[in-house]
Design an enzyme around this catalytic site. Structure first.
Site, PDB file in Angstrom:
ATOM      1  CG  PHE A 178      47.390  27.417  40.123  1.00  0.00           C
ATOM      2  CD1 PHE A 178      47.045  28.753  40.069  1.00  0.00           C
ATOM      3  CD2 PHE A 178      46.951  26.667  41.201  1.00  0.00           C
ATOM      4  CE1 PHE A 178      46.301  29.339  41.073  1.00  0.00           C
ATOM      5  CE2 PHE A 178      46.208  27.241  42.207  1.00  0.00           C
ATOM      6  CZ  PHE A 178      45.876  28.576  42.144  1.00  0.00           C
TER       7      PHE A 178
ATOM      8  CB  SER B 176      45.796  35.955  32.686  1.00  0.00           C
ATOM      9  OG  SER B 176      46.573  37.084  32.388  1.00  0.00           O
TER      10      SER B 176
ATOM     11  CE1 TYR C  33      49.854  32.844  30.815  1.00  0.00           C
ATOM     12  CE2 TYR C  33      49.607  35.221  30.579  1.00  0.00           C
ATOM     13  CZ  TYR C  33      49.453  34.067  31.322  1.00  0.00           C
ATOM     14  OH  TYR C  33      48.898  34.129  32.568  1.00  0.00           O
TER      15      TYR C  33
ATOM     16  CE  LYS D  67      46.659  31.359  31.994  1.00  0.00           C
ATOM     17  NZ  LYS D  67      46.451  30.179  32.869  1.00  0.00           N
TER      18      LYS D  67
ATOM     19  CG  PHE E 240      44.671  42.592  37.114  1.00  0.00           C
ATOM     20  CD1 PHE E 240      44.732  43.595  36.158  1.00  0.00           C
ATOM     21  CD2 PHE E 240      43.460  41.916  37.268  1.00  0.00           C
ATOM     22  CE1 PHE E 240      43.610  43.923  35.387  1.00  0.00           C
ATOM     23  CE2 PHE E 240      42.337  42.231  36.514  1.00  0.00           C
ATOM     24  CZ  PHE E 240      42.417  43.241  35.571  1.00  0.00           C
TER      25      PHE E 240
ATOM     26  CG  PHE F  23      61.215  45.470  28.852  1.00  0.00           C
ATOM     27  CD1 PHE F  23      62.254  45.125  27.996  1.00  0.00           C
ATOM     28  CD2 PHE F  23      61.025  44.721  30.005  1.00  0.00           C
ATOM     29  CE1 PHE F  23      63.081  44.046  28.271  1.00  0.00           C
ATOM     30  CE2 PHE F  23      61.843  43.639  30.288  1.00  0.00           C
ATOM     31  CZ  PHE F  23      62.880  43.301  29.422  1.00  0.00           C
TER      32      PHE F  23
END
Length: 338
Positions: free
Chosen positions: A81, A125, A150, A154, A179, A219
């Site tokens: 992780f 992810s 990011y 992944k 998710f 947002f």
């Protein structure tokens, strides 16, 4: 069997440690405490009755990683992780993300590539799909250009693991593309406790509701969705933790069809930001102070999972609802601020 959980004092990692210990695994945690607290060990112990071994260590330091594996040469599996995980922050500070998320992965794989029958579960992810063409997203959806550093880390991480497995038959790896994790353990002894300003929606909601934050920013409300806000698949962290144990058990039992597999981990249901706000207001019986602001760089319009492969092949499914996750998160917030 001894299992290393990197980032094991974080939000997801701590819940996975609990589930592993409940299943009888011997757990060792590595965490550099950059986005977690050592006191989480107490919460884990209260739930499972076991205090896991803990090493404060930065996985970016190759020499320290090598020394760790000399001292713990009986580790049979890793659940990884330890990574920086905020989309917005990654856009502002990409080199931090490439250093932290890529280097640490390489150093771990270097240590297990010569082990017999090593198990590696990777925290991936849904961001690897970028702006997916169809909903729900299946594992066969094309990997689009990443919308953020990011997301790119992944994608790169999965490629590194896949390439490593190609030439190392002794490594069985599973990438779980999950998710949006929310919630807390039912005991309210562990939960999401971000250092500094929350980067995820639900802890920002709970901190706003309890008065720690003045206002929640939504947002954008001009996306092509029913209410104009982004849609995500919100999965309870305990469901997510159980998926990691299911993946590890699949690897140990040698049920994997290939030595590198991927699974989507979600609920299969998409909820908009305003859906989440309304659901929270319902379970908390409190009005939330929020404001519509400009869109955020790196956000995709919609992302929710097709979970058929995880259900049928991994033998796992989500059991908790959005409301369950929000209620547990709210109880956790009230406890830690009480």
């Amino acid at each position: 069997m001894k299992i290393l959980v990197t980032g094991g004092l974080g939000f997801i990692g701590s819940h996975v440690v609990v589930e592993l210990q409940n299943e009888g695994f011997d757990v060792v945690i590595i965490d550099n405490l950059s986005n977690s607290y050592e006191t989480v060990l107490d919460g884990i112990r209260k739930i499972s009755g076991i205090a896991p071994k803990f090493e404060k260590l930065d996985l970016r330091d190759k020499a320290l990683v090598e020394d760790f594996f000399k001292r713990y040469d009986d580790i049979s599996g890793i659940i990884h992780f330890a990574a920086s995980k905020a989309v917005g922050e990654s856009v502002k500070n990409p080199l931090l993300y490439y250093e932290n998320n890529v280097n640490s992965l390489v150093y771990l794989l270097q240590q297990i590539q010569h082990k017999d029958n090593a198990h590696f579960i990777f925290s991936s992810s849904c961001t690897v799909y970028g702006r997916a063409d169809e909903m729900p997203i299946t594992e066969n959806a094309p990997i689009k250009p990443a919308e953020s550093p990011y997301g790119n880390t992944k994608q790169i991480g999965e490629e590194i693991i896949s390439d490593t497995c190609e030439v190392n038959d002794n490594i069985n790896a599973i990438a779980l593309r999950y998710f949006n994790p929310i919630g807390a353990h039912e005991s309210v002894n562990i939960g999401e406790f971000p250092v500094g300003t929350p980067q995820n929606l639900v802890p920002y909601i709970t901190q706003t509701s309890i008065g720690l934050r003045k206002q929640l920013s939504v947002f954008g409300d001009d996306y092509p969705t029913e209410d104009g806000t982004c849609i995500r698949d919100y999965i309870h962290v305990v469901d997510l933790a159980k998926a990691h144990v299911a993946a590890l058990n699949r690897s140990i039992a040698k049920k994997n069809k290939d030595n590198y597999e991927v699974f989507n981990i979600g609920t299969g249901k998409g909820s908009s930001v305003l859906d989440v706000i309304k659901a929270f207001e319902k379970i908390s019986n409190k009005k939330l102070n929020y404001k519509i602001v400009d869109r955020r760089v790196g956000d995709v319009v919609s992302a929710y999972a097709d979970t058929k492969k995880a259900n049928d092949v991994l033998g796992w499914k989500a059991n908790f609802s959005l409301e369950d996750g929000l209620l547990s998160a709210w109880k956790w917030e009230q406890k830690i601020r009480g």
